[in-house]
Design an enzyme around this catalytic site. Structure first.
Site, PDB file in Angstrom:
ATOM      1  N   GLU A 117       0.843  -1.209   0.000  1.00 30.28           N
ATOM      2  CA  GLU A 117       0.000   0.000   0.000  1.00 30.28           C
ATOM      3  C   GLU A 117       0.881   1.263   0.000  1.00 30.28           C
ATOM      4  O   GLU A 117       0.567   2.256  -0.662  1.00 30.28           O
ATOM      5  CB  GLU A 117      -0.931  -0.006   1.218  1.00 30.28           C
ATOM      6  CG  GLU A 117      -2.049  -1.043   1.084  1.00 30.28           C
ATOM      7  CD  GLU A 117      -2.887  -1.177   2.346  1.00 30.28           C
ATOM      8  OE1 GLU A 117      -2.313  -1.478   3.406  1.00 30.28           O
ATOM      9  OE2 GLU A 117      -4.108  -0.961   2.270  1.00 30.28           O
ATOM     10  N   GLU A 134      -3.711  -9.422   3.630  1.00 31.99           N
ATOM     11  CA  GLU A 134      -4.470  -9.127   4.857  1.00 31.99           C
ATOM     12  C   GLU A 134      -5.559 -10.148   5.140  1.00 31.99           C
ATOM     13  O   GLU A 134      -5.845 -10.435   6.306  1.00 31.99           O
ATOM     14  CB  GLU A 134      -5.094  -7.726   4.772  1.00 31.99           C
ATOM     15  CG  GLU A 134      -4.117  -6.583   5.008  1.00 31.99           C
ATOM     16  CD  GLU A 134      -3.362  -6.150   3.754  1.00 31.99           C
ATOM     17  OE1 GLU A 134      -3.372  -6.900   2.751  1.00 31.99           O
ATOM     18  OE2 GLU A 134      -2.765  -5.060   3.776  1.00 31.99           O
TER      19      GLU A 134
END
Ligand code: 3HC
Length: 658
Positions: free
Chosen positions: A105, A125
C-alpha cells in the site's frame, strides 16, 4: 529523525531508508519517521525527487501486526500514505524481497514503483482476517484493474515481480543487484521524461455494467471459496466501493471495514495462528544448539510415505537416495515418483526444467552399504517394531557415527527403536503426514536421549523443507495423532449414540473442517487406525472405544479402497453415498453395548468434538509432551484441515471459555 527511518541526499535525489528489522514492518516509529523525512525532502529546495528504499532482507512486509489489538497510535497509515501521494516531488518505491500489505500500500501511494527481479508483492491481509486498511482496496483496482485487484486481495497471494509488471503494479524491473543505484538512475530518468507524476487516487474507475458483471462473478467465486471466512467478502465490498464511490469516500469506508474486521474473533484467531506458527519454530533454550548442515539424505522404504518424503528433499534441491529391499520395489518407487512429477508438469504446477532438476536429485539403492556417507537417514518402513529394530541395527553398522537416524513412525515407541543403536542421541522421530510432499505439518519427536544438535538440526531442516515443524515428545501417537484419536473417538461414540456418518461429517464440515471424520477414515483406510490401536500399549478399558470403526475393519469394509466403509462408493464414479446397512449395523452394535439412542443437534456434535481435542491437548501439555499450547493449534491447522480462522482447537476453546 527516527532511527528506523533516515534520509540522505545524492545530489538532487533524497534517499529515504527504512531500517526496522526483521521485516521493516510499519511500526509507529516508521510511520512517524516517514512523515518527517518526506517533509524534510519537500522543504529542501535542492531536492527534486525521492527514493524510498529499505535495508535488510526485504521492503516493508506490512503493518506491524504486534501493534494490532492495542490502542492505535498516530500517525495512522492512511494519513502517512496521503502525505506520500500528495508530495509535490515524485517518490519512487524501490522494492526488494516482499512488499506486502501496508508495504505494498505504501508503494502504491508512491508515484513510481521499481522492483528487483525475484521480489514479490501482495495484499495478504485476508490471511489475518483483515482487509487492506490503508488504501489497498482503492488504489490497487485503479492501478492494476478490477479483476487483478479482486484476485490479489481476496486470495492474499504473493505475486512475482514479473507478473506484477504485467499487471502494472510495478513500472520497471531490474536484474541488477545495486537497487539504490538503479532507483537513483530511474529517478533522474523520470525527472527528464515526465512533467507530472501519476497519482493513483486520481485514476477513475467506471461503475459500468462490465465491472458490475465482474464483481458479481467474483462474489459467487469468493463466497464458495471462503467457506465461513468473513474477510474475503468484506474485502470484496470495499473493492466494490472503488468503482461506486469517490476515492475519499471509498477510503473512509475501507477504514471502517478494516477496523470491524480487526475486532472480529476471526482476525484474532488468524493473528494468533500467525504468531503461533512462528513460535513453534523456536526451540526451548534447553535443547537449542547449532544445527549441522544436511547435504545428503537417504530414505529407507519406497512406499507411499517414503516416496513423498524423498520428493520433499528433491523439491528443495537436497540429494536423496531411496533404499528398497529389491530392485523391483525400487523401480516401482522411482517410477511412481517420476509419474507424480510428470502429473505436476501436466497440471502446470511444475515446469519441465524443474521436473528434470528434481529427478536428478533422487537416486536409489538396494544396499545399506551405500549409506556410508549420508548425513541423515529417514526410515519409512512398515509400522512394526521388529522391522524397525532390524533396520536400525543395520543403520548402526553402515552409517557414519555422526549421521542422524530418524524414523517416520506415526505412533511406535521411538525409545524402543533407538535401543537398537549404540548412540541414541542421534535418533529422532520425523513424523510426516500423508501425502508427505504436500502436507505442511511435520512433527519432530524427541526422546530423552536425543541430543540438542539432533533436535536443532531437524527443526531447521523442517523449515528448509517448507514444513510447519513442531517439536513434541515421545508417547503413543505423539501429539498430533493422539489428539486426532481423541477427536475420532468422540465421533465414534456419537455414531453409537445414533448420529449417522453423514450427520457427523456434515456437522464438522459446516463447522469449518476440510473433511468430516468418517470420510477421512474411509479415504485413508479404516484398517490403518485399527492396526495402530492394536499396538497401543495402554488401550482404554472401554467396550465402545472405536467400536464402529473396528466393526467395519473386522468385516473388511476398509473405506474407499474396498468400495465400502462408513459410506458406499460407486465403482464407476467413486461418488460416496449413505450406506443404510452400515448405519443399521452400528445401531445394532450400540444396542448390544447398551448405548442409549438419541437425537443430537449439530451444535452439540460440534461442541463435543472440539472439546474432546482440547481436553486431550491439555493432558498432552500436563505430561510435558509439547512446548506450548499454541504448538497444538499449529498441528491442527496444518495437519488436519482445522479452519485457520478459528485459530486451532486450543485457541478456540480458550476463547469460548473466557
Ligand atoms: N508485523 C510484525 N512482525 C512481523 C510481520 C509484521 N507484518 N511480518 C513478519 N513479522 C515477524 C515475524 O513474527 C518473525 O518474528 P520472530 O522472528 O520474532 O518470530 C519475523 O518477522 C520473521 O518472519 P518470518 O519468520 O515469517 O520470516 P520469513 O522470511 O519466513 O517470511 C514474510 C517473511 C514473508 C514477510 C512473512 O513474515 C510474512 O508473510 N509476514 C506477514 C506479512 C503480512 O501479512 N503483511 C500484512 C500485514 S497487515 C497490514 O499490513 C494491514 C494494512 O493493510 C493496514
Amino acid at each position: 529523525m527516527s532511527q528506523a527511518v533516515s534520509i540522505n541526499h545524492q545530489d538532487e535525489i533524497a534517499v529515504i531508508s527504512i531500517n526496522n528489522p526483521p521485516v521493516n514492518a510499519l511500526s509507529q516509529a516508521v510511520r512517524s519517521g516517514l512523515v518527517k523525512c518526506v517533509s524534510a525532502a519537500v522543504a529542501e529546495q535542492s531536492i527534486r525527487a525521492i527514493v524510498l528504499i529499505c535495508t535488510g532482507r526485504t521492503f516493508i512486509a506490512g503493518a506491524d501486526i504486534s501493534e494490532f489489538g492495542k490502542p492505535p497510535l498516530t500517525p495512522y497509515l492512511p494519513d502517512v500514505l496521503a502525505t506520500l501521494e500528495g508530495c509535490p516531488k515524485p517518490i519512487i518505491a524501490a522494492i526488494h524481497g516482499t512488499a506486502l500489505g501496508g508495504g505494498l500500500e505504501t508503494a502504491l501511494a508512491c508515484h513510481y514503483r521499481l522492483a528487483l527481479n525475484g521480489s514479490r508483492v501482495g495484499l495478504p491481509e485476508v490471511n489475518l482476517g483483515l482487509i487492506p486498511g490503508a488504501g489497498g482496496t482503492q488504489r490497487l483496482p485503479r492501478i492494476a484493474g478490477l479483476e487483478n485487484a479482486l484476485d490479489m486481495i481476496t486470495s492474499g497471494r504473493h505475486v512475482k515481480a514479473e507478473e506484477a509488471l504485467e499487471m502494472g503494479v510495478v513500472d520497471e524491473l531490474s536484474s541488477e543487484n545495486d537497487l539504490l543505484k538503479i532507483a537513483i538512475e530511474f529517478a533522474r530518468k523520470i525527472l527528464t521524461r515526465d512533467k507530472t507524476w501519476p497519482r493513483s487516487s486520481e485514476i477513475k474507475l467506471e461503475d459500468s455494467s462490465v465491472n458490475q458483471g465482474v464483481l458479481k462473478n467474483w462474489k459467487t467465486r469468493v463466497s464458495k471459496k471462503a467457506r465461513g471466512q468473513e474477510s474475503p467478502l468484506a474485502a470484496m465490498e470495499s473493492i466494490k466501493n472503488a468503482i461506486q464511490l469517490s476515492f475519499a469516500e471509498g477510503l473512509k469506508k475501507e477504514r471502517e471495514l478494516f477496523l470491524t474486521c480487526m475486532a472480529s474473533p476471526q482476525s484474532k484467531a488468524l493473528r494468533h495462528i500467525f504468531f503461533a506458527e512462528r513460535a513453534a519454530a523456536k526451540l526451548p533454550e534447553s535443547v537449542a544448539n547449532t544445527p549441522i548442515e544436511i547435504r545428503t539424505t537417504a530414505i529407507i522404504g519406497g512406499g507411499t510415505m517414503g516416496r513423498g518424503i524423498a520428493m520433499c528433499f528433491a523439491n528443495q534441491n537436497i540429494p536423496v537416495k531411496v533404499i528398497e529391499t529389491d530392485q523391483e520395489k525400487l523401480d516401482q518407487a522411482l517410477n511412481a515418483i517420476e509419474k507424480t512429477y510428470a502429473k505436476m508438469v501436466t497440471s502446470g504446477r511444475l515446469s519441465e526444467d524443474q521436473r528434470q532438476q528434481r529427478l536428478t536429485k533422487i537416486s536409489g539403492s538396494c544396499n545399506h552399504a551405500s549409506l556410508a556417507q549420508v548425513d541423515l537417514v529417514i526410515e519409512a518402513a512398515f509400522e512394526n517394531l521388529e522391522v524397525k529394530h532390524s533396520i536400525f541395527r543395520s543403520l548402526d553398522q553402515h552409517c557414519r557415527p555422526d549421521a542422524i537416524l530418524a524414523t517416520n513412525t506415526s505412533y511406535l515407541d521411538i525409545e524402543a527403536i533407538a535401543s537398537a543403536v549404540r548412540e541414541p542421541s542421534r535418533v529422532v522421530g520425523m513424523h510426516f503426514f500423508s501425502p508427505a510432499h504436500i502436507m505442511k505439518l511435520l512433527e519432530v519427536v524427541r526422546i530423552p536421549q536425543t541430543s540438542a544438535t539432533t533436535i536443532s538440526t531437524m527443526m531447521k531442516l523442517g523449515k528448509q523443507l517448507g514444513k510447519r515443524t513442531v517439536l513434541v515428545g515421545n508417547g503413543f501417537g505423539f501429539a498430533a495423532n493422539r489428539m486426532y484419536s481423541a477427536y475420532g473417538r468422540e465421533g465414534q461414540q456419537m455414531l453409537l449414540e445414533g448420529v449417522t456418518p453423514i450427520q457427523l461429517d456434515q456437522a464438522m464440515k459446516n463447522w469449518g473442517m476440510a473433511m468430516g471424520p468418517t470420510a477421512v477414515l474411509d479415504m485413508s483406510g479404516i484398517d490403518i487406525g485399527y492396526n495402530a490401536r492394536k499396538q497401543n500399549p495402554n488401550p482404554p478399558d472401554d467396550p465402545c472405544y472405536f467400536r464402529p470403526a473396528n466393526l467395519l475393519a473386522e468385516r473388511g469394509y476398509l473405506g474407499r479402497k474396498t468400495g465400502r466403509g462408513f459410506y458406499r462408493y460407486d465403482p464407476e464414479t467413486g461418488l460416496a453415498s449413505e450406506d443404510l446397512e452400515i448405519c443399521a449395523l452400528i445401531r445394532e452394535e450400540a444396542l448390544k453395548l447398551g448405548v442409549k439412542q438419541r437425537d443430537l443437534s449439530e451444535n452439540e456434535i460440534q461442541q463435543r468434538m472440539i472439546k474432546a481435542i482440547a481436553t486431550e491437548g491439555e493432558t498432552i501439555m500436563s505430561e510435558g509432551l509439547a512446548t506450548r499450547t499454541s504448538d497444538l493449534d499449529v498441528i491442527w491447522v496444518n495437519g488436519y484441515g482445522f479452519p485457520r480462522w478459528r485459530g486451532g482447537p486450543m485457541h478456540f476453546s480458550q476463547s469460548i471459555d473466557r
